[in-house]
Design an enzyme around this catalytic site. Structure first.
Site, PDB file in Angstrom:
ATOM      1  CB  SER A 142      -0.901   0.068   1.215  1.00  0.00           C
ATOM      2  OG  SER A 142      -1.509   1.175   1.433  1.00  0.00           O
ATOM      3  CE1 TYR A 155      -4.265  -2.910   5.164  1.00  0.00           C
ATOM      4  CE2 TYR A 155      -3.525  -0.434   4.771  1.00  0.00           C
ATOM      5  CZ  TYR A 155      -3.996  -1.573   4.223  1.00  0.00           C
ATOM      6  OH  TYR A 155      -4.193  -1.871   2.867  1.00  0.00           O
TER       7      TYR A 155
END
Length: 325
Positions: A142, A155
């Site tokens: 990401s 995350y």
């Protein structure tokens, strides 16, 4: 590598980017092996895939935190199709909340799925690919693996770790002379998926997809493209590329910008949300979906405006820096 007829294993295939990627490969005539915890959702994906060019799809319900289950996934793929040409690690979960308020069991679960799940997938895939002498492993990280956010600590840590894993594997394969085995990393910006709806949340505020929002099909096209022409790392989404550039040139500015954006647009200031584990420990019910409902022309306009604004800020910052040197 030729895309058509490649045997592709995809974890996290029941929704979001994984689901869009499965359909994208099926449209190219590729046999796809679909893995996630949700058998019902995988069956829906299988039916969608097999509508395209007679593509074959094998459903293998798999919890990526279980290394034995991931090894079995690889065995079943080889047993059915004879090889594994592409393995896409895409299973991911997340949790929102202030650092000291997120339960440690939820923090660990995110790391277990997003990091150890990728470790298990990479080990299973590379065993097969080393025997074959070729293959492509694609790890979906990401943009927050480069530009951290507040309130999504686990995350962000996991996505940094995915980049580190990919880099280490590339180096090891190079030292071993395995020149036909490729490891690629994809860094999506904000994508229109159900991730935000399924997230665990202890912020008291409803998670939203932080604009600009891109389609999961955009990321799927990027992943398919890496099979044809492998690259170390590739960002999916123009805004993501702007953020990465800003973080490298002006890291302090990037941190302040991200903090403001998350507070203003990633967590609702109008809608509250009860605390809960989301889909961390129990899969979400239903047949799943690739999209989360965050698309639309309004967001497309906002996406273009925001990207242009940030890029202009980056250019101005570079110009200021150049004048001072």
């Amino acid at each position: 590598m030729r895309v058509r007829d490649s045997v592709v294993v995809i974890t996290g295939a029941s929704s979001g980017i994984g689901r869009a990627t499965a359909v994208a490969f099926a449209r190219k005539g590729c046999p796809v092996v679909l893995a996630s915890r949700r058998a019902e959702a995988l069956e829906a994906v299988r039916q969608e895939c097999e509508r395209h060019r007679g593509a074959e799809a094998l459903v293998v319900p798999t919890d990526v935190t279980d290394p034995g289950a991931v090894d079995d996934l690889a065995r079943r793929a080889v047993h059915r199709f004879g090889r594994i040409d592409v393995w896409v690690n895409c299973a991911a979960v997340t949790v929102f909340g202030p650092f000291e308020e997120v339960p440690l069991e939820d923090f660990r679960k995110v790391m277990d799925v997003n990091v150890m799940g990728y470790v298990h997938g990479a080990r299973a895939a590379l065993r097969v690919m080393r025997e074959q002498g070729r293959g492509t492993l694609i790890n979906v990280s990401s943009v927050v693996g480069l530009v951290s956010q507040p309130y999504t600590h686990a995350y962000g840590m996991s996505k940094y770790a995915v980049r580190a894993l990919s880099s280490s594997l590339r180096q090891e394969l190079r030292l071993d002379g395995a020149k036909d085995i490729h490891v690629c990393t994809v860094l999506p910006a904000t994508i229109d998926t159900p991730l935000f709806e399924h997230a665990a949340n202890y912020s008291g505020r409803k998670p939203l997809a932080m604009p600009p929002v891109y389609s999961p099909e955009r990321v799927a096209r990027t992943i398919v493209g890496l099979v044809r022409a492998p690259r170390r790392e590739v960002v999916a989404g123009p805004m993501g590329r702007s953020m990465v550039l800003e973080s490298r040139l002006m890291p302090g500015v990037a941190e302040r910008t991200m903090a403001r954006q998350v507070d203003r647009t990633h967590l609702s200031r109008e809608e509250s949300a009860p605390a809960g584990h989301g889909n961390l420990h129990v899969p979400a019910p239903g047949t799943g979906a690739a999209h989360g409902g965050w698309g639309g022309r309004r967001r497309t306009a906002m996406r273009r405006l925001t990207a242009a604004t940030v890029l202009a800020g980056v250019v101005a910052g570079v110009a200021r820096r150049a004048r001072t040197h």
